[in-house]
Design a protein around this motif. Structure first.
Motif, PDB file in Angstrom:
ATOM      1  N   SER A  54      38.534 -21.632  42.145  1.00 12.85           N
ATOM      2  CA  SER A  54      38.570 -20.199  41.807  1.00 12.85           C
ATOM      3  C   SER A  54      38.363 -20.171  40.450  1.00 12.85           C
ATOM      4  O   SER A  54      37.682 -19.308  39.632  1.00 12.85           O
ATOM      5  CB  SER A  54      39.783 -19.517  42.094  1.00 12.85           C
ATOM      6  OG  SER A  54      41.022 -19.961  41.469  1.00 12.85           O
ATOM      7  N   SER A  55      38.737 -21.095  39.465  1.00 10.79           N
ATOM      8  CA  SER A  55      38.472 -21.289  38.075  1.00 10.79           C
ATOM      9  C   SER A  55      37.212 -21.718  37.422  1.00 10.79           C
ATOM     10  O   SER A  55      37.313 -22.229  36.404  1.00 10.79           O
ATOM     11  CB  SER A  55      40.150 -21.892  37.517  1.00 10.79           C
ATOM     12  OG  SER A  55      39.999 -23.200  38.035  1.00 10.79           O
ATOM     13  N   LYS A  56      36.401 -22.148  38.224  1.00  8.04           N
ATOM     14  CA  LYS A  56      35.255 -23.034  37.976  1.00  8.04           C
ATOM     15  C   LYS A  56      34.459 -22.277  37.200  1.00  8.04           C
ATOM     16  O   LYS A  56      34.074 -20.706  37.543  1.00  8.04           O
ATOM     17  CB  LYS A  56      34.479 -23.487  39.322  1.00  8.04           C
ATOM     18  CG  LYS A  56      33.062 -24.322  38.716  1.00  8.04           C
ATOM     19  CD  LYS A  56      32.662 -24.908  40.036  1.00  8.04           C
ATOM     20  CE  LYS A  56      31.214 -25.545  39.586  1.00  8.04           C
ATOM     21  NZ  LYS A  56      30.580 -25.792  40.797  1.00  8.04           N
ATOM     22  N   THR A  57      33.759 -22.556  36.031  1.00  5.82           N
ATOM     23  CA  THR A  57      33.014 -21.630  35.123  1.00  5.82           C
ATOM     24  C   THR A  57      31.550 -22.020  35.302  1.00  5.82           C
ATOM     25  O   THR A  57      31.386 -23.179  35.819  1.00  5.82           O
ATOM     26  CB  THR A  57      33.417 -21.809  33.516  1.00  5.82           C
ATOM     27  OG1 THR A  57      33.226 -23.100  33.471  1.00  5.82           O
ATOM     28  CG2 THR A  57      34.599 -21.402  33.506  1.00  5.82           C
ATOM     29  N   TYR A 129      17.234 -14.722  33.061  1.00  3.35           N
ATOM     30  CA  TYR A 129      18.448 -14.565  33.806  1.00  3.35           C
ATOM     31  C   TYR A 129      19.585 -15.192  32.968  1.00  3.35           C
ATOM     32  O   TYR A 129      19.379 -16.448  32.594  1.00  3.35           O
ATOM     33  CB  TYR A 129      18.619 -15.077  35.066  1.00  3.35           C
ATOM     34  CG  TYR A 129      17.471 -14.327  36.011  1.00  3.35           C
ATOM     35  CD1 TYR A 129      17.798 -13.025  36.578  1.00  3.35           C
ATOM     36  CD2 TYR A 129      15.931 -14.652  36.086  1.00  3.35           C
ATOM     37  CE1 TYR A 129      16.824 -12.241  37.383  1.00  3.35           C
ATOM     38  CE2 TYR A 129      15.215 -13.940  36.870  1.00  3.35           C
ATOM     39  CZ  TYR A 129      15.526 -12.562  37.356  1.00  3.35           C
ATOM     40  OH  TYR A 129      14.644 -11.899  38.115  1.00  3.35           O
ATOM     41  N   ASP A 130      20.598 -14.563  33.152  1.00  2.00           N
ATOM     42  CA  ASP A 130      21.950 -15.152  32.611  1.00  2.00           C
ATOM     43  C   ASP A 130      22.921 -15.530  33.836  1.00  2.00           C
ATOM     44  O   ASP A 130      22.751 -15.085  34.834  1.00  2.00           O
ATOM     45  CB  ASP A 130      22.778 -14.177  31.766  1.00  2.00           C
ATOM     46  CG  ASP A 130      22.157 -13.825  30.358  1.00  2.00           C
ATOM     47  OD1 ASP A 130      21.674 -15.107  29.671  1.00  2.00           O
ATOM     48  OD2 ASP A 130      21.937 -13.040  30.118  1.00  2.00           O
ATOM     49  N   SER A 131      23.731 -16.257  33.686  1.00  2.00           N
ATOM     50  CA  SER A 131      24.793 -16.649  34.564  1.00  2.00           C
ATOM     51  C   SER A 131      25.740 -15.376  35.080  1.00  2.00           C
ATOM     52  O   SER A 131      26.190 -14.861  34.122  1.00  2.00           O
ATOM     53  CB  SER A 131      25.881 -18.043  34.171  1.00  2.00           C
ATOM     54  OG  SER A 131      24.886 -19.145  34.211  1.00  2.00           O
ATOM     55  N   ASP A 132      26.027 -15.499  36.086  1.00  2.00           N
ATOM     56  CA  ASP A 132      26.958 -14.298  36.662  1.00  2.00           C
ATOM     57  C   ASP A 132      28.028 -14.761  37.742  1.00  2.00           C
ATOM     58  O   ASP A 132      27.369 -15.330  38.569  1.00  2.00           O
ATOM     59  CB  ASP A 132      26.042 -13.005  37.143  1.00  2.00           C
ATOM     60  CG  ASP A 132      26.905 -11.791  37.297  1.00  2.00           C
ATOM     61  OD1 ASP A 132      27.715 -11.789  38.353  1.00  2.00           O
ATOM     62  OD2 ASP A 132      26.661 -10.785  36.530  1.00  2.00           O
ATOM     63  N   ALA A 133      28.985 -14.254  37.614  1.00  2.00           N
ATOM     64  CA  ALA A 133      30.214 -14.721  38.401  1.00  2.00           C
ATOM     65  C   ALA A 133      29.801 -14.239  40.044  1.00  2.00           C
ATOM     66  O   ALA A 133      30.058 -14.873  40.915  1.00  2.00           O
ATOM     67  CB  ALA A 133      31.493 -14.519  37.865  1.00  2.00           C
TER      68      ALA A 133
END
Length: 253
Positions: A54-57, A129-133
Motif C-alpha cells: 500500500s505504501s509502494k510509490t 503521461y505522468d504516473s498516477d496512483a
C-alpha cells in the motif's frame, strides 16, 4: 459391623471420583479458553501490521515536457515529405495542451502541368503521461495509449485492408499501419505509432495523385514516414535536456 464399614469406605471413594473429574475438566477448559484468547490477541496484532504494497510509490515519469510539434521536424524533412508545402510552419490546433497533448499538420499540392498533381498530407502528434496512483505508472499509461493509437489507425473510415507491422529502431516500440482509401482517387495512407518511455508519437503521412498523375509509391511513403518518425522521437529527448545539454549551432567565423 466390619463389613458395613468397608462398604461405606468404598461408596465414599466412588462418590469422590466424579468431583475430581469435574474439577479436572473445569481446569482443562479454563486452560483452553486462556489459550484461545491468547491466540486471538496474537492474530489481531498481526493483522494490524502495515501492508508494504500500500505504501509502494510509482516511478517518476522520464519525460516532463513535449517538443513543439511544428518544430519537431527539420525544414528539409518537411520539404521532402510535402513538396510545395502550403505553410512551412505547419498548422497547430488551438486546443493544443503543450504539457500533455500537441499536434501539427502540413499539406501541399505539387502540380506538374499535363502530368497531373501530387497531394501530400503530414500530421504529427505527441501524447505525454505522468504516473498516477489511481491510473498506473507513466510508462504503463503511455503503452495503453500506444495500443489505442494503433487500433485507431487500423479503423480509420474507409481504410481498406489495413496492415500493421512492428518497426525496429524507433523509441522503445513502434508499429506501422498502412492502408488505402478509395474515393474519387486512391489515397495511400501510412501511420507510424511509436512510444518512448512515457511519450507516444503518432505520425500520419498520406499521398494521392490527381489529373492523370502516377499513383504515389507506397513503399517510399512508408520509408519517408519511418525516417520522419525517428526524427520526431529524437525531438522528445532534446526537449527534455537542460539548456547546457542542447546541441550548439556553429558560430560564424
Amino acid at each position: 459391623m466390619h463389613r458395613s464399614a468397608s462398604r461405606l469406605t468404598r461408596v465414599l471413594a466412588c462418590a469422590a471420583v466424579p468431583v475430581i473429574l469435574t474439577v479436572a475438566g473445569c481446569s482443562s477448559d479454563s486452560g483452553k479458553d486462556t489459550g484461545s484468547k491468547g491466540e486471538k490477541t496474537s492474530g489481531s496484532s498481526s493483522s494490524a501490521k502495515p501492508n508494504p504494497k500500500s505504501s509502494k510509490t510509482l516511478e517518476k515519469a522520464t519525460f516532463a515536457a513535449l517538443p513543439d510539434p511544428c518544430k519537431a521536424l527539420q525544414a528539409p524533412t518537411i520539404e521532402t515529405l510535402v513538396p510545395e508545402v502550403k505553410d512551412k510552419n505547419g498548422q497547430a490546433p488551438k486546443s493544443n495542451d503543450v504539457a500533455t497533448r500537441t499536434s501539427c499538420a502540413w499539406n501541399g499540392l505539387d502540380a506538374d502541368g499535363l502530368k497531373g498533381s501530387q497531394f501530400r498530407w503530414l500530421s504529427l502528434s505527441f501524447f505525454r503521461y505522468d504516473s498516477d496512483a489511481a491510473l498506473g505508472s507513466a510508462n504503463k499509461r503511455a503503452e495503453e495509449q500506444y495500443n489505442k493509437e494503433i487500433e485507431t489507425a487500423k479503423s480509420e473510415e474507409g481504410a481498406q485492408a489495413p496492415k500493421a507491422e512492428a518497426v525496429a529502431g524507433i523509441g522503445d516500440q513502434a508499429t506501422s499501419v498502412i492502408y488505402t482509401v478509395k474515393k474519387d482517387v486512391d489515397s495511400f495512407n501510412t501511420s507510424i505509432v511509436a512510444r518512448a518511455q512515457n511519450v507516444v508519437v503518432r505520425l500520419d503521412y498520406n499521398g494521392a495523385a490527381y489529373e492523370g498523375a502516377g499513383a504515389p509509391d507506397h513503399a517510399k511513403l512508408l520509408q519517408d514516414a519511418i525516417t520522419a518518425a525517428k526524427e520526431a522521437v529524437t525531438s522528445v529527448d532534446a526537449a527534455n535536456k537542460a539548456p547546457a545539454e542542447q546541441p550548439q549551432s556553429p558560430q560564424p567565423q
